[in-house]
Motif scaffolding. Structure first.
Motif, PDB file in Angstrom:
ATOM      1  N   GLU A   1       2.255   1.711  -3.507  1.00 32.49           N
ATOM      2  CA  GLU A   1       1.236   2.211  -4.427  1.00 32.49           C
ATOM      3  C   GLU A   1       0.989   3.703  -4.226  1.00 32.49           C
ATOM      4  O   GLU A   1       0.899   4.475  -5.193  1.00 32.49           O
ATOM      5  N   ASN A   2       0.885   4.134  -2.946  1.00 28.89           N
ATOM      6  CA  ASN A   2       0.638   5.544  -2.672  1.00 28.89           C
ATOM      7  C   ASN A   2       1.812   6.413  -3.100  1.00 28.89           C
ATOM      8  O   ASN A   2       1.622   7.518  -3.631  1.00 28.89           O
TER       9      ASN A   2
ATOM     10  N   LYS B   1       8.398  12.629  -3.205  1.00 26.61           N
ATOM     11  CA  LYS B   1       8.591  12.031  -4.526  1.00 26.61           C
ATOM     12  C   LYS B   1       9.117  10.617  -4.357  1.00 26.61           C
ATOM     13  O   LYS B   1      10.031  10.373  -3.561  1.00 26.61           O
TER      14      LYS B   1
ATOM     15  N   LYS C   1       0.831  -1.203   0.000  1.00 28.51           N
ATOM     16  CA  LYS C   1       0.000   0.000   0.000  1.00 28.51           C
ATOM     17  C   LYS C   1       0.864   1.251   0.000  1.00 28.51           C
ATOM     18  O   LYS C   1       0.571   2.233  -0.688  1.00 28.51           O
TER      19      LYS C   1
ATOM     20  N   TYR D   1       3.999   5.704  -5.499  1.00 31.50           N
ATOM     21  CA  TYR D   1       4.041   5.684  -6.964  1.00 31.50           C
ATOM     22  C   TYR D   1       3.015   6.648  -7.563  1.00 31.50           C
ATOM     23  O   TYR D   1       3.290   7.343  -8.544  1.00 31.50           O
ATOM     24  N   ASN D   2       1.826   6.711  -6.968  1.00 30.68           N
ATOM     25  CA  ASN D   2       0.747   7.577  -7.465  1.00 30.68           C
ATOM     26  C   ASN D   2       0.736   8.956  -6.823  1.00 30.68           C
ATOM     27  O   ASN D   2      -0.187   9.750  -7.069  1.00 30.68           O
ATOM     28  N   HIS D   3       1.741   9.239  -6.015  1.00 30.30           N
ATOM     29  CA  HIS D   3       1.835  10.522  -5.293  1.00 30.30           C
ATOM     30  C   HIS D   3       0.534  10.817  -4.533  1.00 30.30           C
ATOM     31  O   HIS D   3      -0.029  11.891  -4.622  1.00 30.30           O
ATOM     32  N   LYS D   4       0.086   9.833  -3.769  1.00 32.70           N
ATOM     33  CA  LYS D   4      -1.128   9.957  -2.973  1.00 32.70           C
ATOM     34  C   LYS D   4      -0.780   9.957  -1.494  1.00 32.70           C
ATOM     35  O   LYS D   4       0.074   9.190  -1.047  1.00 32.70           O
TER      36      LYS D   4
END
Length: 233
Positions: free
Chosen positions: A123-124, A146, A120, A126-129
């Motif tokens: 994923e966050n 980043k 998780k 990688y998606n800049h979330k």
């Protein structure tokens, strides 16, 4: 073994030293306890629960300075919100001078033995979330981040001097060769807290203020990617 690597930066930061009161001083970089808070903010773990997920037996964390340490001072007008029901009616103000960090940038190395949490986080990143807004110590010091990548992590052992890029624990059994034109600093930071937010470990560390690697004999260290060498806190 894999490691998540990401950069965090901002204009200002403040990580209050535990022994300062009326004129707060700051550590030169976020302690491990603060880094776990950043990771929890990206993951969306509640501030009252996240500490139990980042004990040292579950999570490995290392930090590297990416910008030289610069400090300044700013005076804040602190207000007593308990003396008035409306903000506009508050009359009492106390001016306090804060020591702050300027133009901050750090590289974080992170592994976790919980595969779901690790994936998780990847994923966050990688998606800049980020579930919560990321900050550097104080809520008004907003940070950006980043994703550098998921890099190979290899444990190494050496009895010779090597250059370590990260901040390292400064223990008696780790000899350091101090080189000219370098500025070395030592500090003692909170390194781990329990679920009641009580510090259960303090750690002495050493760092070079201008981001230069430290030449030392670190019997156990890790190579990350194609050349960086780190030690986990």
């Amino acid at each position: 073994m894999k490691c998540l690597v990401f950069d965090v930066w901002g204009d200002f930061a403040h990580y209050r030293k535990f022994y300062t009161t009326s004129s707060p001083l700051t550590f030169s970089f976020p302690p491990r306890t603060a880094i776990t808070g950043m990771i929890a903010a990206i993951l969306g773990i509640d501030k009252n629960d996240y500490l139990k997920y980042f004990t040292k037996d579950q999570a490995n964390i290392s930090i590297r300075l990416m910008n030289p340490v610069k400090k300044s001072r700013i005076s804040y007008n602190l207000i007593d919100t308990k003396t008035a029901k409306m903000m506009s009616k508050i009359q009492n103000r106390t001016q306090v001078t804060f020591e702050i960090l300027k133009d901050c940038a750090y590289r974080i190395y992170f592994t976790h033995n919980n595969e779901g949490l690790y994936e998780k986080m990847k994923e966050n990143l990688y998606n800049h979330k980020s579930y919560y807004t990321l900050s550097l110590g104080l809520s008004e010091y907003i940070a950006n981040f980043k994703f550098v990548g998921e890099l190979d992590l290899k444990e190494e052992h050496s009895e010779d001097y090597v250059y370590i890029d990260s901040i390292i624990p400064f223990e008696k059994e780790i000899p350091v060769e101090f080189e000219i034109n370098c500025e070395y600093f030592k500090d003692t930071l909170p390194n781990e807290m329990n679920e009641d937010r009580e510090v259960i470990e303090y750690k002495k560390v050493i760092y070079e203020r201008n981001c230069k690697p430290i030449k030392c004999i670190a019997n156990n260290f890790y190579s990350v990617g194609e050349g960086e060498k780190i030690v986990f806190l």
